[in-house]
Design a protein around this motif. Structure first.
Motif, short mmCIF file in Angstrom:
data_model
loop_
_atom_site.label_atom_id
_atom_site.label_comp_id
_atom_site.label_asym_id
_atom_site.label_seq_id
_atom_site.Cartn_x
_atom_site.Cartn_y
_atom_site.Cartn_z
N SER A 26 60.04 17.64 47.15
CA SER A 26 60.09 18.97 47.74
C SER A 26 61.12 19.86 47.06
CB SER A 26 60.42 18.88 49.24
OG SER A 26 60.50 20.18 49.80
N LEU A 27 60.73 21.13 46.81
CA LEU A 27 61.65 22.12 46.27
C LEU A 27 61.97 23.20 47.29
CD1 LEU A 27 60.27 22.62 42.63
CD2 LEU A 27 62.21 21.24 43.38
N LEU A 28 61.58 22.95 48.54
CA LEU A 28 61.88 23.92 49.59
C LEU A 28 63.37 23.93 49.91
CD1 LEU A 28 58.98 23.34 52.15
CD2 LEU A 28 59.23 25.26 50.57
N MET A 29 63.83 25.08 50.37
CA MET A 29 65.19 25.21 50.89
C MET A 29 65.09 25.44 52.39
SD MET A 29 67.07 24.71 48.30
CE MET A 29 68.69 25.22 48.87
N PRO A 30 66.14 25.14 53.16
CA PRO A 30 66.06 25.29 54.62
C PRO A 30 65.63 26.68 55.06
CG PRO A 30 68.01 24.03 54.03
CD PRO A 30 67.41 24.49 52.74
N HIS A 35 61.04 28.62 61.90
CA HIS A 35 61.52 28.08 63.18
C HIS A 35 62.92 27.51 62.98
CE1 HIS A 35 61.83 25.35 66.62
NE2 HIS A 35 60.83 26.02 67.19
N GLU A 36 63.87 27.97 63.79
CA GLU A 36 65.27 27.57 63.62
C GLU A 36 65.44 26.06 63.73
OE1 GLU A 36 69.73 28.49 65.45
OE2 GLU A 36 67.97 29.57 66.20
N GLY A 37 64.75 25.46 64.68
CA GLY A 37 64.83 24.01 64.85
C GLY A 37 64.33 23.27 63.61
N HIS A 38 63.24 23.75 63.06
CA HIS A 38 62.70 23.14 61.84
C HIS A 38 63.69 23.26 60.69
CE1 HIS A 38 58.34 23.86 63.45
NE2 HIS A 38 58.97 22.87 64.09
N ARG A 39 64.37 24.41 60.65
CA ARG A 39 65.36 24.65 59.59
C ARG A 39 66.49 23.62 59.69
NH1 ARG A 39 65.18 29.91 60.16
NH2 ARG A 39 66.98 30.09 61.53
N VAL A 40 66.96 23.38 60.91
CA VAL A 40 68.06 22.43 61.12
C VAL A 40 67.61 21.00 60.79
CG1 VAL A 40 69.63 21.44 62.83
CG2 VAL A 40 69.14 23.90 62.86
N ILE A 41 66.40 20.64 61.21
CA ILE A 41 65.89 19.29 60.90
C ILE A 41 65.81 19.09 59.39
CG2 ILE A 41 63.84 17.82 61.01
CD1 ILE A 41 63.27 19.05 63.78
N PHE A 42 65.30 20.07 58.68
CA PHE A 42 65.16 19.94 57.23
C PHE A 42 66.54 19.87 56.55
CE2 PHE A 42 64.11 21.45 52.88
CZ PHE A 42 63.13 20.51 52.58
N ASN A 44 69.17 18.51 57.75
CA ASN A 44 69.65 17.14 57.94
C ASN A 44 68.89 16.15 57.06
OD1 ASN A 44 71.76 16.73 60.35
ND2 ASN A 44 70.48 18.53 60.79
N MET A 45 67.61 16.39 56.84
CA MET A 45 66.85 15.55 55.91
C MET A 45 67.44 15.64 54.50
SD MET A 45 62.89 16.21 57.03
CE MET A 45 62.13 15.31 58.38
N LEU A 46 67.79 16.86 54.09
CA LEU A 46 68.38 17.04 52.77
C LEU A 46 69.73 16.34 52.67
CD1 LEU A 46 67.60 20.81 51.99
CD2 LEU A 46 66.45 18.78 51.06
N SER A 47 70.52 16.42 53.72
CA SER A 47 71.82 15.76 53.74
C SER A 47 71.68 14.25 53.60
CB SER A 47 72.59 16.11 55.01
OG SER A 47 72.86 17.50 55.08
N LEU A 48 70.71 13.69 54.33
CA LEU A 48 70.46 12.25 54.23
C LEU A 48 70.00 11.88 52.82
CD1 LEU A 48 68.65 11.72 57.67
CD2 LEU A 48 70.86 10.72 57.00
N ARG A 49 69.21 12.75 52.23
CA ARG A 49 68.75 12.50 50.86
C ARG A 49 69.94 12.46 49.90
NH1 ARG A 49 65.43 17.08 47.69
NH2 ARG A 49 67.55 17.92 47.62
#
Length: 429
Positions: A26-30, A35-42, A44-49
């Motif tokens: 994925s090359l998406l950015m938050p 959706h704000e919730g989706h932004r926060v989830i993503f 955290n996914m990037l941080s875990l990555r």
């Protein structure tokens, strides 16, 4: 029209939960998520990555804590993973999220420009075109790879053509020796031809343009300095070998009228387009070239001259503006797959030296011209400065930079009364 798609956002997040390795594709950015919730989830996914940790419902729940409860808790993450019919749709859903994001950012940018209180319509249009160009660049598919097999087959075809044509492929310049040094004008290149006034810049441009037109190319000329009719005077004088002064005054001899008529018949057969509007912005030039390219794919572009082009927006200094213009011209060459040749003015520093042959440092308001240009050539006439020179009626074309070839000096006959450049082995008929 909707500027977001919650379903596509949910599918992207759910697919990553089902197949965590998708996060590396994925090359998406938050900010791409509406959706704000989706932004926060993503986020955290990037941080875990970045931490090389496993991405799953448990790790995200543990990491987000109370923030996840605001979204819907662990059950929302579970629902995301269950809502994905197939992870094979990940790329298409990711593209929808990106496109919706670009539409939102574009709309915001347009509103900001609109509320900025522009009084100059050209500047206002330039800002809008700049926004459109940025969105267009960002919306391109990210895949940029080509397989070596395809690339090498193209290389074979090019090398084969060079062998049997005897010269490098490209658009011919006005001189045989200049072709040899530069390797001709190549597609997707920015070529700068610079000189002091009275060296023959415009004549050089028109000589090249007419040659390209005769070879069947579509030629676009942006003349920001001289009106269209003056260019026709020069073209006709060079084509017909009629003294330019008699063309300008209309005092043709009886025997020259037939030559003039024959010359017109040759020139009118060429596919040459001239835009002589003064004060064009670089965005207006790019828009005009893009439009012409759609109708005439085999295109070459000439500009007279670079320092007369406007940046179309505010800059802290002129060097930054000229640098922005040269960079935009290079992008124009690449996006339209054509050579771009722009004339440029040199500083007066040339006149202060004993040897007045130009150097790179003489480029006026050079900005990033040196960096952006694929070739930089200078025109020099020794007989303009030295009456006793042995090089009378000779123009030196000094190729000072050539990204893909050699450098050196090509000399040509300079028939000033006609505004005509000729190879030395040619003779007037």
């Amino acid at each position: 029209m909707s500027y977001f798609s919650l379903e596509a956002e949910q599918s992207v997040l759910g697919s990553i939960l089902l197949a965590p390795d998708l996060i590396y594709e994925s090359l998406l950015m938050p900010d791409a998520f509406y959706h704000e919730g989706h932004r926060v989830i993503f986020e955290n996914m990037l941080s875990l990555r970045e931490e090389n940790k496993k991405i799953d419902v448990v790790s995200i729940t543990s990491r987000m804590g109370q923030a996840l409860q605001d979204v819907g808790g662990m059950s929302y993450l579970v629902d995301l993973s269950k809502s994905v019919p197939s992870i094979s749709d990940f790329s298409s859903h990711e593209r929808i999220v990106k496109e919706k994001y670009l539409m939102r950012t574009g709309l915001i940018a347009v509103k900001e420009v609109y509320s900025g209180g522009h009084e100059d319509p050209v500047e206002f249009a330039a800002e809008l075109m700049s926004i459109a160009e940025k969105i267009g660049d960002q919306s391109r598919d990210r895949e940029g790879f080509s397989h070596i097999k395809d690339g090498l087959m193209n290389h074979f075809e090019l090398l084969n053509d060079k062998k049997y044509n005897g010269q490098a492929l490209g658009v011919s310049t006005v001189g045989t020796e200049l072709d040899r040094i530069t390797g001709k004008w190549q597609k997707q290149t920015l070529n700068i031809v610079a000189a002091r006034p009275s060296m023959g810049k415009t004549a050089f441009l028109l000589n090249n343009a007419v040659r390209n037109g005769k070879e069947g190319l579509t030629v676009a000329i942006f003349s920001l300095e001289q009106p269209e009719m003056q260019l026709y005077d020069r073209m006709i004088a060079a084509e017909c070998y009629i003294d330019g002064e008699r063309i300008r005054t209309g005092q043709l001899r009886d025997d020259e009228w037939e030559t003039y008529t024959l010359g017109l018949s040759v020139l009118t057969e060429m596919n040459v387009f001239i835009d002589d509007r003064p004060g064009l912005s670089v965005q207006e030039i790019r828009a005009a070239v893009r439009k012409l390219k759609k109708r005439h794919p085999d295109l070459i572009v000439y500009i007279d001259y670079l320092q007369l082009i406007k940046g179309g927006k505010k800059f802290s200094n002129r060097n930054d503006e000229v640098g922005y213009i040269s960079s935009s011209l290079k992008q124009m060459a690449r996006e339209n797959d054509c050579p771009v040749i722009s004339l440029a003015q040199l500083s007066r520093g040339v006149e202060q030296r004993q040897d007045k042959r130009p150097m790179m440092s003489d480029l006026r308001e050079s900005g990033n011209i040196e960096q952006d240009a694929d070739t930089i050539s200078f025109l020099y006439r020794d007989d303009y400065y030295n009456r006793d020179t042995e090089k009378k009626n000779i123009i030196e074309i000094i190729v000072a930079k050539n990204r893909e070839g050699s450098v050196g000096t090509a000399e040509m006959m300079n028939l000033k009364q006609y505004g005509k450049f000729k190879d030395f082995d040619y003779r007037l008929q």
